[in-house]
Design an enzyme around this catalytic site. Structure first.
Site, mmCIF file in Angstrom:
data_model
loop_
_atom_site.group_PDB
_atom_site.id
_atom_site.type_symbol
_atom_site.label_atom_id
_atom_site.label_comp_id
_atom_site.label_asym_id
_atom_site.label_seq_id
_atom_site.Cartn_x
_atom_site.Cartn_y
_atom_site.Cartn_z
ATOM 1 N N ALA A 40 7.911 5.159 10.216
ATOM 2 C CA ALA A 40 7.815 3.910 9.451
ATOM 3 C C ALA A 40 9.160 3.441 8.915
ATOM 4 C CB ALA A 40 6.827 4.088 8.297
ATOM 5 N N TYR A 110 2.410 16.223 15.185
ATOM 6 C CA TYR A 110 2.800 17.625 15.124
ATOM 7 C C TYR A 110 4.047 17.699 14.225
ATOM 8 C CZ TYR A 110 -0.586 18.130 18.782
ATOM 9 O OH TYR A 110 -1.766 18.108 19.482
ATOM 10 N N ASN A 171 1.640 2.440 2.867
ATOM 11 C CA ASN A 171 1.483 3.004 4.206
ATOM 12 C C ASN A 171 0.570 4.230 4.203
ATOM 13 O OD1 ASN A 171 2.112 2.944 6.994
ATOM 14 N ND2 ASN A 171 4.229 2.441 6.532
ATOM 15 N N LYS A 230 -1.182 -7.805 2.325
ATOM 16 C CA LYS A 230 -1.344 -8.092 3.755
ATOM 17 C C LYS A 230 -2.833 -8.189 4.085
ATOM 18 C CE LYS A 230 1.362 -4.526 4.192
ATOM 19 N NZ LYS A 230 2.129 -3.380 4.678
ATOM 20 N N GLY A 235 -3.629 -13.541 7.432
ATOM 21 C CA GLY A 235 -2.318 -13.825 6.874
ATOM 22 C C GLY A 235 -1.954 -12.919 5.719
ATOM 23 N N ALA A 261 3.134 -2.714 13.040
ATOM 24 C CA ALA A 261 3.064 -4.106 12.575
ATOM 25 C C ALA A 261 3.421 -4.220 11.099
ATOM 26 C CB ALA A 261 1.671 -4.675 12.837
ATOM 27 N N GLY A 262 2.960 -3.272 10.290
ATOM 28 C CA GLY A 262 3.279 -3.313 8.863
ATOM 29 C C GLY A 262 4.761 -3.110 8.594
ATOM 30 N N ASP A 263 5.401 -2.280 9.397
ATOM 31 C CA ASP A 263 6.844 -2.060 9.245
ATOM 32 C C ASP A 263 7.619 -3.318 9.626
ATOM 33 O OD1 ASP A 263 6.157 0.601 8.655
ATOM 34 O OD2 ASP A 263 6.252 1.150 10.771
ATOM 35 N N ASP A 309 6.794 1.579 18.644
ATOM 36 C CA ASP A 309 6.825 1.239 17.227
ATOM 37 C C ASP A 309 7.773 0.085 16.896
ATOM 38 O OD1 ASP A 309 5.160 3.406 17.045
ATOM 39 O OD2 ASP A 309 6.102 4.194 15.241
#
Length: 331
Positions: A40, A110, A171, A230, A235, A261-263, A309
């Site tokens: 992230a 892992y 997160n 979010k 939106g 997507a959040g990052d 990512d």
């Protein structure tokens, strides 16, 4: 690219080497795997770097080839890796992701006893925040190890004491810790940040079921000046000072992969807000927020259009063209 010791944004967290079946399918029968880098905090650093910001990523990595992959990837994208700690006793984490063609992909980590999980506040150095303007952290790092929560708390405190602004994305990763511990820890970090950016499901996890506008007010009362909620396909909502704004989603036709997507959203938001020398001043926010939340939604939507990512993260020129409704010239 970082210029000397001057950087716009510092991030702290674990990055791992990601393996995905190729051709796309399940892990069980995959004959080959493609490798890349995921995490992230490094996702945010990489996306910001492509948007023209100078970034520094901090972590612990093992003394192994996986660490070399991560370091060369970030350095190749202009991220400052000078403060990364090499751990001779613990290894770099890896993870696997598979898509079955429906819903979100399955992710298998892992990372237990990884080098990054050994981060502690004793690792914090003055050079971490040297020449920096902003610190961005997530709720993933506190969940990694015995001492990582205190390390993140102390980092946020020291960053603020050094004059940096601080953003925090919860997160939430329920696989990493108990819900009770996660809620307690994440709530304790909110007062230490200036910009808080939860998803709707995370807000409900932390405060229970409430009206969306109420989440903004309640989180703001805990300390952050800016709170962003979010809303996925609806939106996002943002509260800054006494102002509140709703921004509609950037519409796309087809979702490939929602991971990251959040990052990307966080990078889009910060890339605009941090353009100001006084990013949290009321006058600065009044100017920056409309553009920032629009870019955040755009970046989040674009991140769902590619596997991996961060690899498809756009450049500043590409983002500005899309925001203006222009077709980017490709040939």
């Amino acid at each position: 690219m970082a210029n000397g010791n001057q950087v716009d944004v510092v991030t702290i967290g674990e990055s791992m080497v990601l393996f995905q079946p190729m051709p796309e399918g399940t892990i069980t029968y995959a004959p080959l795997y493609a490798k890349s880098v995921g995490g992230a905090e490094s996702n945010v650093a990489l996306a910001l770097s492509r948007l023209g910001k100078r970034t520094r990523w901090i972590s612990r990595l093992g003394n192994d080839p996986f660490a070399d992959i991560i370091l060369s990837t970030l350095a190749g994208e202009g991220v400052d890796i000078s403060q990364v700690i090499k751990d001779p006793e613990n290894q770099t984490a890896v993870f696997f992701k598979e898509s079955k063609g429906y819903g979100d992909p399955n992710v298998y980590y892992y990372r237990k006893n990884s080098a990054a999980s050994m981060l502690s506040k004793q690792d914090i150095a003055e050079t971490w925040f040297e020449g920096a303007k902003h610190l961005h952290v997530t709720g993933i790092t506190p969940a990694l190890g015995e001492y990582t929560t205190e390390m993140i708390k102390e980092s946020m405190k020291q960053a603020k004491a050094s004059g940096l602004t601080v953003s925090f994305d919860p997160n939430l990763r329920k696989k990493l810790w108990s819900e009770e511990k996660a809620k307690e820890t994440l709530l304790s970090l909110i007062p230490l940040c200036d910009i808080f950016m939860p998803g709707l499901d995370e807000a409900e996890f932390l405060l229970g079921e409430k009206q969306e506008a109420d989440y903004l007010h309640l989180f703001q009362q805990m300390g952050p000046k800016v709170v962003v909620l979010k809303l996925g396909t609806r939106g996002s909502l943002i509260q800054y000072g006494q102002e509140q704004k709703k921004e509609e989603v950037y519409k796309i036709d087809h979702i490939v992969d929602t991971v990251g997507a959040g990052d990307a959203f966080a990078a889009g938001l910060l890339s605009v807000i941090l353009d100001s020398e006084t990013p949290l001043a009321d006058e600065s926010l009044n100017k920056s927020v409309p553009k920032a939340i629009k870019r955040a939604n755009l970046m989040g939507a674009l991140a769902t259009q590619f596997k991996g990512d961060w690899e498809g993260s756009p450049t500043l020129a590409e983002v500005e063209s899309l925001a203006e409704g222009k077709q980017h010239t490709t040939r």
